[in-house]
Design a protein around this motif. Structure first.
Motif, PDB file in Angstrom:
ATOM      1  N   TRP D   6      73.266  86.264  31.298  1.00  0.00           N
ATOM      2  CA  TRP D   6      71.818  86.307  31.504  1.00  0.00           C
ATOM      3  C   TRP D   6      71.167  85.026  31.006  1.00  0.00           C
ATOM      4  N   SER D  10      69.154  82.875  33.587  1.00  0.00           N
ATOM      5  CA  SER D  10      67.741  82.782  33.243  1.00  0.00           C
ATOM      6  C   SER D  10      67.330  81.328  33.048  1.00  0.00           C
ATOM      7  N   LEU D  13      67.684  79.439  36.705  1.00  0.00           N
ATOM      8  CA  LEU D  13      66.874  79.868  37.848  1.00  0.00           C
ATOM      9  C   LEU D  13      65.571  80.567  37.438  1.00  0.00           C
ATOM     10  N   VAL D  14      65.689  81.649  36.679  1.00  0.00           N
ATOM     11  CA  VAL D  14      64.503  82.463  36.421  1.00  0.00           C
ATOM     12  C   VAL D  14      63.486  81.707  35.593  1.00  0.00           C
ATOM     13  N   GLY D 184      61.100  83.317  43.277  1.00  0.00           N
ATOM     14  CA  GLY D 184      61.900  84.352  43.910  1.00  0.00           C
ATOM     15  C   GLY D 184      62.981  84.901  42.996  1.00  0.00           C
ATOM     16  N   PHE D 185      63.343  84.129  41.981  1.00  0.00           N
ATOM     17  CA  PHE D 185      64.416  84.580  41.101  1.00  0.00           C
ATOM     18  C   PHE D 185      63.893  85.430  39.960  1.00  0.00           C
ATOM     19  N   ALA D 186      62.559  85.597  39.893  1.00  0.00           N
ATOM     20  CA  ALA D 186      61.988  86.352  38.779  1.00  0.00           C
ATOM     21  C   ALA D 186      62.604  87.742  38.732  1.00  0.00           C
ATOM     22  N   GLY D 187      62.827  88.212  37.530  1.00  0.00           N
ATOM     23  CA  GLY D 187      63.335  89.561  37.366  1.00  0.00           C
ATOM     24  C   GLY D 187      64.815  89.665  37.580  1.00  0.00           C
ATOM     25  N   MET D 188      65.457  88.522  37.924  1.00  0.00           N
ATOM     26  CA  MET D 188      66.883  88.590  38.175  1.00  0.00           C
ATOM     27  C   MET D 188      67.605  88.962  36.878  1.00  0.00           C
ATOM     28  N   SER D 190      67.285  91.754  35.383  1.00  0.00           N
ATOM     29  CA  SER D 190      66.617  92.822  34.665  1.00  0.00           C
ATOM     30  C   SER D 190      66.700  94.126  35.450  1.00  0.00           C
ATOM     31  N   VAL D 191      67.298  94.049  36.633  1.00  0.00           N
ATOM     32  CA  VAL D 191      67.451  95.265  37.430  1.00  0.00           C
ATOM     33  C   VAL D 191      68.922  95.642  37.399  1.00  0.00           C
ATOM     34  N   PRO D 192      69.235  96.857  37.070  1.00  0.00           N
ATOM     35  CA  PRO D 192      70.639  97.233  36.955  1.00  0.00           C
ATOM     36  C   PRO D 192      71.369  97.094  38.295  1.00  0.00           C
TER      37      PRO D 192
END
Ligand SMILES: Cc1cc2nc3c(=O)[nH]c(=O)nc-3n(C[C@H](O)[C@H](O)[C@H](O)COP(=O)(O)O)c2cc1C
Ligand SMILES: Cc1cc2nc3c(=O)[nH]c(=O)nc-3n(C[C@H](O)[C@H](O)[C@H](O)COP(=O)(O)O)c2cc1C
Ligand SMILES: Cc1cc2nc3c(=O)[nH]c(=O)nc-3n(C[C@H](O)[C@H](O)[C@H](O)COP(=O)(O)O)c2cc1C
Ligand SMILES: Cc1cc2nc3c(=O)[nH]c(=O)nc-3n(C[C@H](O)[C@H](O)[C@H](O)CO)c2cc1C
Ligand code: SF4
Ligand code: SF4
Ligand code: SF4
Ligand code: SF4
Ligand code: FES
Lengths: 334, 229, 223, 192, 442
Positions: D6, D10, D13-14, D184-188, D190-192
């Motif tokens: 992560w 993060s 990208l994020v 577009g990479f936001a939240g990458m 953080s979603v299972p």
């Protein structure tokens, strides 16, 4: 003997003839191919669809007129930007937001770069990305299709710069349903377009038909949509096989803005590579990013960001896929 | 190193010693005004871009960062100028960095003690100011070559220029991005905030628009004078 | 440092011979000493205010998530075990700890812990109050986040969302739409599903991590 | 996603170091006219970032335990002299590398990405492994942003850019568009 | 036989050959005046050898070869030299020219001459005879043919390729030559193969000329290894490097001549001209010209005396239509638009095409939209889009890095460009600018 040519002669440099396609012809043909898509949007969402698209188109055209060099409206590209931007918005978007998106897309997506042909990012998507970042709630509130033609699908006439009332009936998009509630959507509804979503993501078949026409006329390069759709299909099938809870290829292909993006937006020649090898790469990159964002990202849909990201890579791709000049390679030595 | 030519430019007696390579003499007002306008650190020199972008999402942050930078500029300018004769050439950069880092740390601690909430919002960007090219640049190019009064004036001017730019940017961003200024609602409850403006791309764009506007004004003035000529 | 060519002024004003090394060192040492002295002095002056603010923040948070305890103890996590003595370190902020709250009559109300995990954009830091015996939540507070204003920041501001946690039992499950009967269900925020799920995930992980530690601590005390 | 993974995703990208976190902007705007330069600067930066991560971790763990208020000063002095020493060492032992990267090393001293790495790694309490991954992610993210900016700037060099946008205006619009593309990479993760 | 008979990329302009492809070659009567520029070929211009007032017979030299890469110029009609001076040249410049008032009553018979017997001649003598006859390439470039007949010794030529592609729209002169005089073409080939001592020859003809292919195949001698190879119909199939690749599969390395890979290319018209030298002893004083285009009233394939003014040629074809706008010497892809119809037909003039206004490239130029069509068209795989961008901002050195030198100005890129950008023109100008800076710096 009389002079055969009394008039002044035209003297231009060679070649003296040219092919039939001109830039405005191409652009206006794309506009024509968008008409059925708009009609489908109006069929599903009623007059709201037409109003939203009119607002984006007006924003785009006015900006092109006021800030751009004179006479560039006639080339048709600003019209495409306006129409496509409208097609990426929800039916209930307040018109002032739609208008602002058109202004922003043409202003910062195209005119600061120098106008037609000079921009690196897709202007319609720049406008759309701005709207989504500026008004994330309004731009991701999806009215349910159906209902009477004249019913407004949201607070379209919200006073400029004010918050729209959100009391229209909304429904999650198929991708949102999948990502946040783990629910699938019937394939038939996906293909026909009877789902929540933006104006242009509801008519996959109409979009494909328009794309086929443009590809046949060589107004768009078939390699880009082919590469995107193929990559998405293969990649999502692999993931589906590894983990059956993940959506299958058909769902991936027919949900969200993939069709509109692959056929009409990734194919914008200004913002896509000039070489054929580059186009395959570009499409594959978009395909991979779409799947990655949809499956592992925070957002339910990633077509817009995937295209924008690959737009940024286009100068790179062009450099890397420069063809080998005749007589400079291995064969030349033979 | 070759020997210094024996023929030194003769200094007029009594006149302030003008060292070649140092800034030309100027009035104090000119020293101050330069930093605000013609050599504005943000809008003209593009120095200290990181703090500029990172903290201008609210006006309070912008002001705090601006004032802290002003404090560091004035303080480090004064010290560098006072000790300029004693700092050996070879270690001057290290010394300047040390002086700047000291003032930055002081500013950071004072801010934390007086406005803890703002200090927390700025996070590492306050100490990051050490790396701000503006600070080292002024120490090296100006303070090290002039007397303390001029050094302070220059630091003040640059600091004001920096602060004003940050105020312009952060006010725009907070107003459009939240409808408020200094956390006070300005545009009313019906205003739909443009969240974009307080996000990273909004930061870049706001500065971009400011630069476009500035260039537009300059260009128009140039055209006018051209037409007049 | 050798004579740097990058910043050299015109040759005319460069010193005619290089300065001896001892002078260079002395200059730096003096500058360092002065800087150190200045910094330490100001640090000493500002420290009380900074400490006070930090303590206030913690107090407010603990009071909120444990629903106004009369007093609380601080336990430090050192070498995977809880202890009452603080380790010898200047910056205690780095050390994982838990606040054990009691009511006026000395009954334990619950414990408060802090935990951080990725949200939509960056790490979200929470303080969570819960009863280690049953896993029942008392409350939580968002200490730090970088979520989108207007969307993700509702985890901090949306009282309907924050209010529903009290009395729920971890592990929690986020649902869209109305939360059901089961005591583990929590309704997510529309438009900020990801951030609300992040909150739920952080709470679940934190409770799962700290419950055994606290049980071990309890056992150690009863023995 | 595992913690190290992560941190990497993060940082690249994020929360891209340059486009989202706003670190290292001076070189992002100043040294991206040519693509080769951008590559090399990115490489040199990654190298120094790795050294900094180790140095800052060592300082935090062994030296500054009792005096956290001296962090900023200690970091900047150590980075400044570290870069100098690196420059000399590279010059002496890897002259080829020096010719490629050498001129960028002094530029890096006043690049706040380096100091930022040290400060962020401290405020997030990263251990050595995390700090190293963080540094690599930061370097990759920085290089990516520099290279993208440079390749786009090479293209607009031949575009008919309006006069008022020619100096820096358009460059900031590009930065804004790039930053939007990275959203577009936001939240990458953080979603299972 | 090689399977590949095409090259990659290229374009398909409308052929428009049906206007003249079935019209037999006719002879144009002598005009009143003949104008003979001394510069009609690549290399040094001829050296003047007549004076004003001189009377010349048809076939007499008016200019002599000046060095090795040069050929003489001969009078194409009997008459009197009335003037020697600057005269409009079809390339748009003014050139030193000899004007001859044609003697209306002369029989136009050339002076009696020896017809050299080719079989008995050494290579050197054949080469000299060809040079003396003033033969140049009739494919357009007008490169002295004898030079190609005598390649430098360190190159071994293994294949002679005869260029019968004629890929330019409208033009049919090579087509008609092959269809009507196959024996002459084959005789020319025989002489060349003899002189150059090669034993393999391929005649490349685009598939759209079946009658020419059939005629050649019918007349094929049994004692020579000559192949007739039908080629894909595509522009620029006739370009030397493309043709060599289509025939042999070899890519001529960038910056090298065909002879470096053992190949010599000669146009069918040139071969026929060589044949004529050894059949009749006549120098090159007339050639077959296609006069065509929708702007012309009566298109034709004509044998035209070199030096005939375009005005006279067009008048012989009943003049032009009211909409005619542009007169082009050569084909519409690479030819030269004429400002002055007093310019004469040269040895290298393959055709004259008259376009109507709507067929021309007039119209708005749009910015490059990066559609990539030019890249797909360019037969040498350049990036005309980027080259065009660089040309616009005068970044010539970057253009050199992008292989501007390999651009043969075929115009395929400009033909397909939907934005109507005059790419070939930009590249021509850039080449000129580069040459100027290079000579300026030296
Ligand atoms: C939607 C679509 C898909 C196509 N797919 C292919 C294909 O997979 N392979 C192919 O050779 N031609 C395909 N074509 C045909 C092309 O339009 C065209 O014939 C081809 O690009 C010619 O390319 P070339 O000139 O480079 O040989 C397709 C056309 C369309 C409209
Ligand atoms: C610019 C932008 C910012 C966003 N910020 C957040 C956020 O901070 N927190 C969050 O959970 N989702 C955020 N989202 C994600 C979407 O709103 C996402 O669709 C939503 O979380 C899904 O919730 P829903 O299904 O209830 O609409 C953001 C989206 C965009 C485009
Ligand atoms: C784009 C281009 C197209 C050409 N097309 C033809 C052609 O169709 N027929 C031809 O004989 N020569 C053509 N040429 C000229 C040939 O490249 C070559 O110069 C010629 O065939 C050599 O023969 P010659 O010296 O006898 O003229 C073309 C050249 C170029 C650059
Ligand atoms: C096939 C095709 C697709 C296009 N797609 C878009 C698009 O997605 N967005 C847009 O703003 N313009 C689009 N355009 C119009 C035009 O190319 C675009 O505005 C340029 O980017 C402006 O420089 C398209 C044009 C064509 C021919
Ligand atoms: S003299 Fe010769 S050319 Fe003239 S008509 Fe008689 S045969 Fe023909
Ligand atoms: S393109 Fe080259 S070969 Fe062809 S005519 Fe021009 S100069 Fe000669
Ligand atoms: S003119 Fe030059 S660049 Fe254009 S297609 Fe022909 S060879 Fe290629
Ligand atoms: S064909 Fe014209 S518009 Fe298309 S890429 Fe080439 S130059 Fe640009
Ligand atoms: S302020 Fe960050 S690199 Fe200059």
């Amino acid at each position: 003997m009389s002079t055969p040519l009394a008039r002044k002669l035209l003297v231009t440099a060679s070649p003296h003839v040219r092919s039939q396609d001109s830039t405005p012809v191409i652009m206006w043909n794309v506009v024509g191919a968008l008409v059925p898509v708009i009609a489908a949007a109006a069929w599903f969402f009623g007059v709201s669809a037409l109003l939203v698209i009119a607002a984006t188109a007006l924003g785009a055209l006015l900006t092109e007129r006021v800030i751009g060099r004179g006479g560039t409206i006639a080339d048709g590209s600003a019209m495409i930007t306006g129409l496509l931007l409208g097609l990426t918005l929800p039916a209930g978007s307040p018109l002032w937001m739609a208008f602002l998106g058109g202004v922003f897309g043409i202003g910062f997506g195209k005119l600061v770069w120098g106008g037609l042909g000079q921009n690196v990012f897709n202007p319609a998507l720049v406008g759309r990305a701005f709207l989504q970042a500026a008004f994330p709630v309004a731009i991701t509130t999806w009215p349910t299709p159906g209902g009477a033609f004249w019913t407004l699908k949201g607070d379209l006439f919200a006073f400029p710069f004010t918050r729209p009332n959100t009391d229209a009936i909304t429904s999650a998009t198929p991708l949102g349903l999948l990502k946040f509630e783990g629910k699938g959507t019937e394939l038939l509804n996906l293909v026909v377009g009877n789902t929540g979503g933006s104006l242009g993501e509801t008519a996959a078949l109409v979009i494909l038909a328009g794309g086929a026409f443009l590809a046949y006329k060589r107004y768009l390069n078939w390699r880009i949509p082919a590469s995107i759709l193929l990559t998405v299909a293969v990649f999502s099938t692999v993931i589906h096989l590894v983990d059956a809870r993940r959506p299958d290829a058909l769902f991936m292909l027919f949900s969200g803005g993939l069709m509109l993006g692959a056929v009409y937006m990734a194919t914008d020649m200004v913002t896509s590579p000039v070489t054929n090898r580059g186009r395959w790469l570009f499409g594959a990159g978009i395909g991979v990013l779409v799947v990655v964002i949809r499956i592992w990202g925070g957002l339910p849909e990633g077509v817009m960001y995937a295209i924008l990201f690959m737009n940024a890579l286009v100068p790179f791709i062009n450099r890397a896929t420069q063809p080998r000049v005749f007589g400079t390679g291995r064969q030349a030595a033979a | 190193m070759t020997a210094v030519p024996s023929v030194q430019p003769v200094q007029p007696a009594g006149a302030s010693a003008f060292v070649p390579g140092s800034p030309p003499p100027a009035t104090l007002a000119a020293d101050i005004w330069r930093g605000i306008a013609r050599e504005n650190p943000v809008l003209v020199q593009f120095l200290g871009m990181c703090p500029t972008m990172a903290v201008t999402n609210t006006l309070a942050n912008g002001i705090a960062m601006g004032v802290a930078t002003l404090f560091v500029l004035v303080g480090s300018g004064l010290i560098v100028s006072l000790f300029r004769k004693y700092i050996a050439h070879e270690v001057r950069i290290t010394s300047y960095i040390l002086i700047i880092a000291t003032f930055v740390t002081l500013a950071d601690m004072i801010l934390a003690a007086t406005f803890p909430a703002i200090s927390k919002a700025l996070g590492p960007f306050m100490p990051l100011n050490v790396a701000n090219g503006l600070l080292l640049g002024r120490a090296e190019a100006f303070a090290a070559k002039v007397g303390p009064v001029r050094a302070v004036a220059d630091g003040f001017g640059m600091g004001m220029g920096f602060t004003l730019s940050l105020v312009l940017l952060s006010a725009t961003r907070e107003l459009l991005g939240g409808g408020s200024l200094l956390n006070q609602d300005i545009l009313g409850p019906r205003f739909e905030p443009w969240v974009f403006m307080v996000m990273p791309p909004g930061g870049f764009l706001t500065l971009g628009i400011a630069l476009l506007g500035l260039a537009f004004i300059i260009e128009r003035r140039r055209r006018r004078t051209q037409e007049a000529a | 440092m050798t004579a740097t060519h990058h910043h050299g002024p015109p040759a005319a004003i460069q010193p005619s011979k290089s300065t001896p090394a001892w002078r260079l060192l002395l200059t730096l040492a003096l500058a360092g000493a002065m800087s150190g002295w200045l910094v330490v002095t100001v640090y000493k002056v500002t420290l009380p205010a900074v400490r006070k603010y930090a303590a206030e923040q913690v107090n407010a948070a603990v009071r909120e998530v444990l629903k106004a305890p009369a007093r609380w103890d601080t336990l430090y996590l050192v070498n995977d075990a809880l202890t009452r003595t603080a380790p010898d370190k200047a910056d205690l902020a780095d050390i994982p700890k838990t606040y054990v709250g009691f009511d006026a009559s000395g009954n334990r109300l619950g414990v408060a812990i802090t935990a951080a995990e990725p949200g939509f954009q960056e790490l979200v830091t929470l303080m969570i109050g819960f009863d280690p015996k049953s896993g029942t939540l008392i409350g939580f507070k968002v200490l730090e986040h970088k979520e989108t204003p207007g969307l993700g920041d509702k985890i901090e501001r949306d009282t309907a969302f924050g209010g529903q946690f009290t009395g729920r039992v971890a592990p929690l499950r986020g649902v869209k739409g109305r939360a059901g009967k089961p005591p583990s269900e929590v309704q997510t925020i529309t438009g900020a599903t990801i951030s609300s799920r992040a909150v739920i995930r952080i709470i679940n992980h934190a409770v799962a991590r700290w419950r055994p530690l606290l049980e071990a601590w309890d056992r150690g005390r009863t023995q | 996603m595992s913690n190290l993974a992560w941190i990497f995703v993060s940082t690249v990208l994020v929360n891209n170091f340059t486009l989202v976190m706003f670190l290292g902007l001076c070189s992002f705007f100043g040294v991206t006219a040519k693509i080769e330069t951008a590559w090399r600067l990115g490489l040199a930066n990654t190298f120094v970032l790795l050294l900094t991560a180790v140095g800052a971790w060592a300082l935090n763990t062994y030296v500054l335990t009792q005096t956290p208020f001296l962090r900023t000063i200690a970091f900047i002095v150590v980075i400044g002299s570290g870069v100098q020493i690196t420059e000399m060492a590279v010059k002496k032992y890897f002259p080829v590398l020096f010719r490629q990267l050498g001129i960028y090393l002094p530029l890096i001293t006043t690049n706040c990405a380096i100091l930022g790495l040290a400060l962020f790694q401290t405020s997030r309490h990263y251990n050595l492994a995390e700090a190293l991954v963080f540094a690599i992610g930061a370097g990759v993210g920085l290089t990516l942003a520099l290279a993208l900016m440079a390749s786009i700037r090479e293209r607009i060099e031949v575009a008919e850019v309006p006069v008022i946008a020619r100096r820096m205006g358009l460059v900031l619009v590009i930065a804004s568009c790039l930053s939007m593309a990275f959203m577009g990479f936001a939240g990458m993760g953080s979603v299972p | 036989m090689k399977l590949s008979s095409g090259f990659r990329h290229g374009v398909h302009p409308r052929e428009e050959k049906e206007l003249t492809s079935r019209l037999p070659i006719r002879r144009m009567p002598f005009p009143d005046e003949i104008v003979l520029p001394l510069r009609q070929h690549a290399g040094n211009p001829a050296k003047l050898c007549v004076e004003v007032g001189d009377h010349v017979e048809r076939g007499d030299p008016v200019g002599r070869a000046d060095g090795w890469v040069s050929v003489p110029i001969h009078a194409s009609a009997s008459g009197t030299v009335t003037d020697i001076g600057w005269w409009p040249h079809p390339d748009g410049s003014m050139a030193m020219s000899v004007r001859i008032a044609v003697d209306r009553y002369a029989p136009q018979v050339p002076r009696p001459r020896m017809v050299p017997h080719w079989e008995g001649l050494s290579t050197d003598d054949v080469v000299r005879a060809v040079q003396d006859a003033g033969v140049v390439g009739l494919g357009g470039a007008a490169f002295p043919t004898h030079v190609k007949l005598a390649p430098p010794r360190d190159y071994a030529v293994h294949t002679l390729i005869i260029n019968g592609a004629e890929c330019e729209p409208y033009l049919t002169s090579d087509h008609r030559t092959m269809a009507e005089y196959p024996a002459r073409v084959l005789f020319g080939i025989r002489v060349m193969m003899h002189a150059m001592d090669v034993d393999k020859c391929v005649v490349g003809v685009e598939r759209n000329k079946p009658d020419a292919i059939a005629a050649l195949r019918q007349a094929l001698p049994s004692d020579l290894a000559i192949t007739i190879l039908p080629l894909t119909v595509k522009y620029p199939q006739g370009a030397e490097k493309m043709l060599i690749q289509a025939v042999t599969g070899i890519e001529v390395p960038s910056g090298k001549l065909p002879v470096s890979v053992g190949v010599v290319v000669q146009n069918v018209g040139s071969v026929a001209a060589i044949a004529e030298v050894f059949e009749t002893g006549l120098p090159l004083i007339e050639r077959i010209v296609t006069v065509s285009g929708h702007g012309l009233r009566r298109p034709a394939n004509l044998i035209v005396p070199v030096g005939t003014k375009l005005r006279d040629l067009l008048a012989f074809c009943d003049g032009v239509t009211p909409d005619a706008a542009e007169v082009i010497v050569g084909g519409p892809m690479m030819g030269q638009a004429q400002a002055n119809l007093d310019a004469p037909v040269l040895k290298g003039t393959t055709g004259v095409v008259v376009l109507e206004r709507h067929e021309t490239r007039l119209g708005q130029v749009y910015p490059c939209i990066h559609c990539g069509r030019c890249l797909e068209a360019c037969p040498v795989f350049l990036n005309p889009s980027l080259l065009g961008d660089f040309a616009r901002v005068a970044r010539y050195d970057d253009m050199v890095d992008l292989h501007l030198a390999d651009c043969m100005l075929c115009g395929s890129c400009a033909y397909v460009c939907p934005s109507n950008i005059p790419l070939a023109q930009l590249f021509q100008a850039s080449k000129v600018a580069l040459r100027r800076t290079k000579t300026g710096a030296a």
